[in-house]
Design an enzyme around this catalytic site. Structure first.
Site, PDB file in Angstrom:
ATOM      1  N   CYS A  81      44.709  14.519  44.794  1.00 38.35           N
ATOM      2  CA  CYS A  81      44.357  14.152  43.420  1.00 38.35           C
ATOM      3  C   CYS A  81      42.835  13.981  43.306  1.00 38.35           C
ATOM      4  CB  CYS A  81      45.139  12.925  42.974  1.00 38.35           C
ATOM      5  SG  CYS A  81      45.100  12.669  41.171  1.00 38.35           S
ATOM      6  N   HIS A 185      50.260  15.506  43.473  1.00 38.69           N
ATOM      7  CA  HIS A 185      50.608  14.475  44.454  1.00 38.69           C
ATOM      8  C   HIS A 185      51.753  14.983  45.336  1.00 38.69           C
ATOM      9  CE1 HIS A 185      48.275  11.025  42.918  1.00 38.69           C
ATOM     10  NE2 HIS A 185      48.391  11.652  41.752  1.00 38.69           N
ATOM     11  N   GLU A 187      53.011  13.610  47.855  1.00 40.91           N
ATOM     12  CA  GLU A 187      53.847  12.467  48.247  1.00 40.91           C
ATOM     13  C   GLU A 187      54.850  12.096  47.160  1.00 40.91           C
ATOM     14  OE1 GLU A 187      50.548  10.559  45.927  1.00 40.91           O
ATOM     15  OE2 GLU A 187      50.788  12.297  47.239  1.00 40.91           O
TER      16      GLU A 187
END
Length: 203
Positions: A81, A185, A187
């Site tokens: 990001c 992102h 994750e």
């Protein structure tokens, strides 16, 4: 297990990044000082919020020069990001601010596209561009994005993937050598995101 260091400078989605990397088998260390940055085998830089806030925090903690030294070397790096945006030469968010200069380009506000909301929040299908160890050709995975600013003016050879935003192609991932950045992102991106992190750990 592969040793991976995640830089904690008080800004970023640290817990989610750590859990995702542990899930894919990384031998994880959370680091906080310049000496640890310089000694890392491979480094992950998360980030959320404003570019200038992140650079200011890194400088305040004495981490900026160590981070610059690290990315100038050959060891693997992943910016997530705003961590990806910091790889650029500069950002126009809240004034003009210097980046790490690892990738040519500048961070600018997303274009005003009819019917498109800013910030861009949600899932987008990506299109791989330049060949990459993280994003295999022939696949179009979807990832989760949250951003109002994006990299612009990036040379084609450094653009690893894009996504469609109205009539515009937005840079979704960049790379140069063993250094990578994702605007999305991983994750928070389910299996596709975990697969990307697993490929980074296996570099």
């Amino acid at each position: 297990m592969t040793k991976v260091s995640v830089l904690n400078y008080g800004i970023g989605n640290l817990k989610s990044v750590v859990r995702a990397l542990e899930h894919v088998g990384a031998d994880l260390t959370i680091i906080t000082d310049a000496a640890e940055v310089r000694a890392a085998d491979r480094l992950v830089l998360p980030g959320v919020g404003a570019f200038s806030h992140c650079t200011g925090r890194l400088r305040e903690l004495g981490l900026w020069d160590a981070l610059s030294d690290y990315v100038a070397g050959e060891r693997p790096f992943l910016g997530i990001c705003v961590g990806m945006q910091l790889m650029m030469q500069a950002s126009e968010e809240f004034g003009l601010h210097e980046g790490l200069g690892l990738v040519q380009g500048r961070v600018a506000r997303l274009p005003d596209e009819l019917g498109q909301k800013i910030p861009m929040v949600g899932w987008k299908t990506t299109t791989p561009c330049a060949p990459s160890a993280l994003l295999p050709q022939g696949e179009n995975p979807s990832f989760y994005f949250v951003h109002s600013f994006a990299a612009t003016g990036v040379p084609p050879e450094s653009v690893l993937a894009t996504y469609r935003y109205g009539a515009s192609d937005i840079v979704a991932a960049v790379g140069t050598g063993t250094k990578f950045g994702t605007q999305f992102h991983p994750e928070k991106s389910g299996r596709a995101g975990l697969a990307l992190l697993e490929r980074f750990v296996a570099l």
